[in-house]
Enzyme design. Sequence first.
Site, short mmCIF file in Angstrom:
data_model
loop_
_atom_site.label_atom_id
_atom_site.label_comp_id
_atom_site.label_asym_id
_atom_site.label_seq_id
_atom_site.Cartn_x
_atom_site.Cartn_y
_atom_site.Cartn_z
N ILE A 1 0.86 -1.20 0.00
CA ILE A 1 0.00 0.00 0.00
C ILE A 1 0.89 1.24 0.00
O ILE A 1 1.70 1.43 0.92
CB ILE A 1 -0.92 0.03 1.24
CG1 ILE A 1 -1.76 -1.25 1.32
CG2 ILE A 1 -1.83 1.27 1.22
CD1 ILE A 1 -2.55 -1.41 2.62
N TYR B 1 -6.14 18.79 -10.56
CA TYR B 1 -6.40 17.58 -9.76
C TYR B 1 -7.32 16.64 -10.54
O TYR B 1 -7.04 15.43 -10.64
CB TYR B 1 -7.03 17.94 -8.40
CG TYR B 1 -7.35 16.70 -7.58
CD1 TYR B 1 -6.32 15.91 -7.06
CD2 TYR B 1 -8.67 16.30 -7.35
CE1 TYR B 1 -6.61 14.75 -6.34
CE2 TYR B 1 -8.95 15.15 -6.63
CZ TYR B 1 -7.93 14.38 -6.12
OH TYR B 1 -8.20 13.24 -5.41
N LYS C 1 -6.69 12.73 -11.98
CA LYS C 1 -7.54 11.56 -11.70
C LYS C 1 -8.20 11.03 -12.98
O LYS C 1 -8.47 9.84 -13.08
CB LYS C 1 -8.58 11.90 -10.62
CG LYS C 1 -7.95 12.11 -9.23
CD LYS C 1 -7.23 10.84 -8.71
CE LYS C 1 -6.70 11.01 -7.31
NZ LYS C 1 -6.08 9.78 -6.77
P1 NDP Z 1 -4.42 11.80 3.09
O1 NDP Z 1 -3.79 13.12 2.89
O2 NDP Z 1 -5.02 11.50 4.42
O3 NDP Z 1 -3.38 10.66 2.72
C1 NDP Z 1 -2.57 10.77 1.58
C2 NDP Z 1 -1.45 9.74 1.66
O4 NDP Z 1 -0.66 9.82 0.46
C3 NDP Z 1 -0.54 9.97 2.83
O5 NDP Z 1 -0.27 8.75 3.46
C4 NDP Z 1 0.71 10.53 2.21
O6 NDP Z 1 1.85 10.11 2.96
C5 NDP Z 1 0.71 9.85 0.85
N1 NDP Z 1 1.51 10.56 -0.12
C6 NDP Z 1 1.32 11.80 -0.62
N2 NDP Z 1 2.33 12.12 -1.44
C7 NDP Z 1 3.18 11.04 -1.46
C8 NDP Z 1 4.40 10.77 -2.10
N3 NDP Z 1 4.98 11.66 -2.92
N4 NDP Z 1 4.99 9.57 -1.91
C9 NDP Z 1 4.41 8.67 -1.09
N5 NDP Z 1 3.26 8.87 -0.44
C10 NDP Z 1 2.66 10.05 -0.62
O7 NDP Z 1 -5.53 11.69 1.94
P2 NDP Z 1 -6.49 10.48 1.50
O8 NDP Z 1 -6.29 9.29 2.34
O9 NDP Z 1 -7.83 11.05 1.38
O10 NDP Z 1 -5.94 10.22 0.02
C11 NDP Z 1 -5.57 8.93 -0.44
C12 NDP Z 1 -5.95 8.82 -1.91
O11 NDP Z 1 -7.37 8.93 -2.04
C13 NDP Z 1 -5.37 9.90 -2.81
O12 NDP Z 1 -4.96 9.30 -4.03
C14 NDP Z 1 -6.55 10.83 -3.06
O13 NDP Z 1 -6.44 11.52 -4.26
C15 NDP Z 1 -7.67 9.82 -3.09
N6 NDP Z 1 -9.01 10.36 -2.86
C16 NDP Z 1 -9.32 11.05 -1.71
C17 NDP Z 1 -10.59 11.54 -1.51
C18 NDP Z 1 -10.98 12.35 -0.32
O14 NDP Z 1 -12.00 13.04 -0.37
N7 NDP Z 1 -10.25 12.28 0.78
C19 NDP Z 1 -11.65 11.27 -2.50
C20 NDP Z 1 -11.22 10.58 -3.67
C21 NDP Z 1 -9.96 10.12 -3.81
P3 NDP Z 1 3.15 11.00 3.26
O15 NDP Z 1 2.73 12.43 3.31
O16 NDP Z 1 3.64 10.46 4.59
O17 NDP Z 1 4.08 10.70 2.15
C1 8X3 Z 2 -11.21 13.80 -3.85
C2 8X3 Z 2 -12.65 14.09 -4.07
O1 8X3 Z 2 -14.22 15.81 -4.99
O2 8X3 Z 2 -12.74 16.50 -3.19
O3 8X3 Z 2 -10.68 13.15 -4.92
O4 8X3 Z 2 -11.90 16.17 -5.42
S1 8X3 Z 2 -12.87 15.72 -4.44
#
Ligand code: NDP
Ligand code: 8X3
Length: 260
Positions: free
Chosen positions: A14, A161, A165
């Site tokens: 992961i 963004y 996606k």
């Molecule tokens: P968080 O910010 O809580 O988590 C993001 C994670 O990505 C962190 O663990 C961060 O770890 C890691 N990350 C970011 N940049 C890097 C990098 N360069 N290398 C390695 N790890 C990285 O956000 P979410 O859990 O919400 O996001 C997870 C995924 O879900 C993303 O792809 C996001 O686009 C997607 N998503 C989120 C939504 C939302 O509404 N929250 C909706 C739809 C999709 P660290 O900083 O320690 O590297």
């Molecule tokens: C994260 C969902 O709608 O905030 O991907 O961009 S949104």
Amino acid sequence: MGKNTALHNKIVLITGASSGIGRATALTFAEEGARLLLCARRLERLNELQANIALLHPGLKVHVFELDVRDRKAVDSAIDSLPEEWKQVDILVNNAGLSRGLDKLQDGLIEDWEEMLDTNVKGLLYMTRKIVPGMIERGRGHIINIGSIAGHEVYPRGNVYCGSKFAVDAITKGLRLDLVDTPLRVTTVDPGLVETEFSEVRFHGDTDRAKTVYKGLEALQAEDIAETIVWCATRPAHVQIAEIIVFATSQAAAATVHRA
Ligand code: NDP
Ligand code: 8X3
């Protein structure tokens, strides 16, 4: 989720496991007895997660390592230098990702765009290119990409963004086509609003502004998406979940949210 023997001892890698969806997904796979390979940039957070999992599931194998998925050489060397017993990844969850800014394109910060594209698109590609050939050789594997509703609909100021996606969506579909003659499966899980650190990161640490995103609605939690991911991973081998969009009940489209 209940115990699912299909995942027992399977190696699940992961990315972005230090927070939000990635962290919750690690905990949910742990409940199913999977072996966990967890990476992110913040190693101290991963160590803390590893300690939590050890308390909850004594004896479960967890290996954590620091990785910035934007760094192609680091991706190659991190995977090449995994201990032998961790090399045969069964499930890759390409979760690491972020948004930066919510500006009109003409006002956007180029550094924000680069960070999003380098992480969400190129990082996902580097990981996939590194892990998939071994899966093909072994004749088994599942790639689960975390896309977004932002990969299906463009919303105001979402520009880059959303572009990142949409790219994830196209790459996922392309990979599925390229692997059609193999037993490998390719899935994308595409959430709407999930209450994680996502908005705090988007707004460069402005927590008050981040809170407004989830105000007045019962947003999805990271655990909801983790359960969806693990569900996809536990379908019978002949069942390939191609894509799933998951919304909170009060969200109907990227920019249509009912707030109390
Ligand atoms: P968080 O910010 O809580 O988590 C993001 C994670 O990505 C962190 O663990 C961060 O770890 C890691 N990350 C970011 N940049 C890097 C990098 N360069 N290398 C390695 N790890 C990285 O956000 P979410 O859990 O919400 O996001 C997870 C995924 O879900 C993303 O792809 C996001 O686009 C997607 N998503 C989120 C939504 C939302 O509404 N929250 C909706 C739809 C999709 P660290 O900083 O320690 O590297
Ligand atoms: C994260 C969902 O709608 O905030 O991907 O961009 S949104």
